[in-house]
Enzyme design. Structure first.
Site, mmCIF file in Angstrom:
data_model
loop_
_atom_site.group_PDB
_atom_site.id
_atom_site.type_symbol
_atom_site.label_atom_id
_atom_site.label_comp_id
_atom_site.label_asym_id
_atom_site.label_seq_id
_atom_site.Cartn_x
_atom_site.Cartn_y
_atom_site.Cartn_z
ATOM 1 N N LYS A 266 59.522 13.766 -34.654
ATOM 2 C CA LYS A 266 58.763 13.483 -33.432
ATOM 3 C C LYS A 266 58.136 12.098 -33.561
ATOM 4 C CE LYS A 266 54.427 14.778 -31.150
ATOM 5 N NZ LYS A 266 53.243 15.657 -31.208
ATOM 6 N N ASP A 271 49.690 9.048 -28.070
ATOM 7 C CA ASP A 271 49.604 10.246 -27.233
ATOM 8 C C ASP A 271 48.221 10.358 -26.600
ATOM 9 O OD1 ASP A 271 49.967 12.669 -26.005
ATOM 10 O OD2 ASP A 271 49.704 13.848 -27.840
ATOM 11 N N LYS A 278 43.528 13.725 -23.149
ATOM 12 C CA LYS A 278 42.703 14.138 -24.277
ATOM 13 C C LYS A 278 41.287 13.587 -24.136
ATOM 14 C CE LYS A 278 46.535 14.051 -27.617
ATOM 15 N NZ LYS A 278 46.478 15.437 -28.113
ATOM 16 N N ASP A 348 50.111 17.499 -22.378
ATOM 17 C CA ASP A 348 49.733 17.185 -23.758
ATOM 18 C C ASP A 348 50.529 18.010 -24.764
ATOM 19 O OD1 ASP A 348 48.356 15.829 -25.730
ATOM 20 O OD2 ASP A 348 46.688 17.248 -25.763
ATOM 21 N N ARG A 352 57.162 18.853 -28.163
ATOM 22 C CA ARG A 352 58.271 19.810 -28.048
ATOM 23 C C ARG A 352 59.250 19.390 -26.957
ATOM 24 N NH1 ARG A 352 53.967 24.390 -26.994
ATOM 25 N NH2 ARG A 352 52.864 22.875 -28.278
#
EC number: 3.4.11.1
Length: 496
Positions: A266, A271, A278, A348, A352
């Site tokens: 990954k 992010d 976040k 968020d 995956r």
């Protein structure tokens, strides 16, 4: 730093510093005993005065001992004889290195034989010790205007008996390759996100490919991702000005036609959480969300150094997760490369979404096994803390091989269940699958999501959210894990 292995009597070696060990019983053995006899009882005298108790990590420096060719003799406490743990061994190595760095000598000799570690043979003990020395050498000061002081220590010689020389040399070779891979992983993780973005990682991969003839590198841009049908991967990247990259590095060290081992990392280079943003506190550490990809990079570097006789394919799914007018929204439905549809309930939970397409892509290599590595869930940090990586998968033999590799490398993982009951938490009324499964068992449901895309091969998932970096304080930064575990797994498969 140069590392040499020798089998000679310690008192005869001309060196800036000779390192010998003292246990809590203060009964001299091995190198310490030989030096004591040759020097007329110099070590016995300081022990009788109570200058050193032999407790683990204690040090005492002696200089100009008669009949000893070393300029200095560093006494290092190792605690109770024969009861050293892996952790204590690493701390002792750190203590030795710290002491040596504070001296003026350019070389040192360490009597390795006198260190007895629980459940470790000569190879295992030597490898952990050398890895710990290398870890202590790591510095990341690329963006500091005042660089770290350059220490004069350039060479370390490890002393062992003649029978053990080959084992120690093999251990040192493996340890140095792993340390090189860990350093690369840490460097990539520690870089700021304005520099280390998907395009940057692609350029680093190209440079590595140019340096090694048996490494083929392909970089797939967003146009190619669209052609491949990677709608899930592209959904993560669409809010960012930084374009995504699928980086494929194909190492051919084995026979042509041998099935490869595939590592999938990954690589979310930053992010924010996207629209499901976040909190501001600690968001700077989300540059570490690409540490899965960084660890695959580092493991490949170790494999190249060791020239392992196996085939390894590394796939890095790299993107940036940002909020914007073009970003994916909660409630959007995307089609993955596999054809399965995903309802994105939380932007968020993006790791995956890039991994599922990368895992589908991995099928084309007809792999022996696929291992994905990801800083995937905060739930894993809650469950296992910062010491152990989470491990899940669809094949017990593969899981056990990884657990064994982690134990040998002192880079441990812990298996979590992947029972069918957890799959139900991912049910969506509007798509084949939802990208989150509610607040319970978050690490497990994330792996359940990935398992939907791994039915064609043996697969394991390493959740390194708790182990990939250290938060806050002076030690903040990437750890380089799980490069030791992954490299050990590949060493075991290569049989070297």
């Amino acid at each position: 730093m140069e590392l040499v292995v020798k089998s000679v009597s310690p008192e005869t070696l001309k060196t800036a510093t000779l390192v010998v060990t003292i246990n809590e019983s203060r009964v001299l053995i091995g190198a310490a005993q030989l030096v004591d006899i040759k020097s007329g009882g110099a070590i016995s005298a300081v022990l009788e005065r109570g200058d050193l108790a032999g407790k683990s990590g204690q040090t005492l420096l002696l200089t100009n001992l008669q009949n000893i060719k070393a300029e200095r003799v560093l006494l290092v406490g190792i605690g109770k004889d024969g009861e050293l743990s892996d952790r204590q061994l690493k701390k002792i190595a750190g203590s030795v290195l710290s002491s040596l760095k504070g001296l003026g000598g350019s070389d040192a000799v360490i009597a390795l034989d006198d260190l007895s570690v629980k459940n470790r043979d000569t190879y295992g003990k030597a490898r952990l010790f050398v890895e710990a020395l290398a870890d202590g050498e790591y510095v990341f000061d690329r963006f500091k205007t005042q660089k770290a002081e350059v220490r004069p220590l350039k060479k370390i010689t490890l002393l062992t008996d003649k029978v053990s020389v080959a084992d120690v040399e093999r251990a040192a070779n493996h340890a140095q390759a792993i340390a090189t891979g860990m350093a690369l992983t840490r460097d990539l993780g520690n870089l700021p996100p304005n520099i280390c973005h998907p395009t940057y990682l692609g350029e680093e991969a190209k440079a590595l490919g140019k340096a090694h003839k048996n490494l083929k590198v392909e970089i797939h841009d967003e146009k190619k991702l669209a052609e491949l049908g990677m709608g899930s991967f592209l959904a993560v990247a669409q809010g960012s000005a930084q374009p995504p990259r699928l980086i494929v590095m194909n190492y051919q060290g084995g026979k042509k036609g041998d099935k490869p081992f595939v590592l999938v990392g990954k690589g979310i280079t930053f992010d924010t959480g996207g629209i499901s943003i976040k909190p501001a506190a600690g968001m700077d550490e989300m540059k570490f969300d690409m540490c899965g990809a960084a660890s695959v990079f580092g493991t490949l570097r170790a494999v190249l150094e060791l020239k392992l006789p196996i085939n390894v394919v590394c796939i890095l799914a790299c993107a940036e997760n940002m909020p914007s007018g073009t970003a994916t929204r909660p409630g959007d439905i995307v089609t993955t490369m596999s054809g399965q549809t995903v309802e994105i309930l939380n932007t968020d939970a993006e790791g995956r979404l890039v991994l599922c397409d990368a895992l589908t892509y991995a099928e084309r290599f007809k792999p022996q096994a696929v291992i994905d590595i990801a800083t995937l869930t905060g739930a894993c940090v809650v469950a296992l803390g910062g010491h152990t990586s989470g491990l899940l998968g669809n094949n017990d033999a593969l899981i056990n091989q990884l657990l064994d590799a982690g134990k040998l490398a002192d880079d441990r993982a812990w298996q979590l269940p992947l029972f069918d009951e957890y799959q139900e938490q991912l049910d969506s009324p509007f798509a084949d699958i939802a990208n989150i499964g509610g607040p319970k068992g978050g690490t497990i449901t994330a792996a359940c999501f990935l398992s939907r895309f791994t039915k064609a091969y043996e697969w394991a998932h390493l959740d390194i959210a708790g182990t990939a970096w250290l938060s806050g304080g002076k030690d903040k930064g990437a750890t380089g894990r799980p490069v030791p575990l992954l490299t050990q797994y590949l060493l075991d498969r290569a049989g070297v």
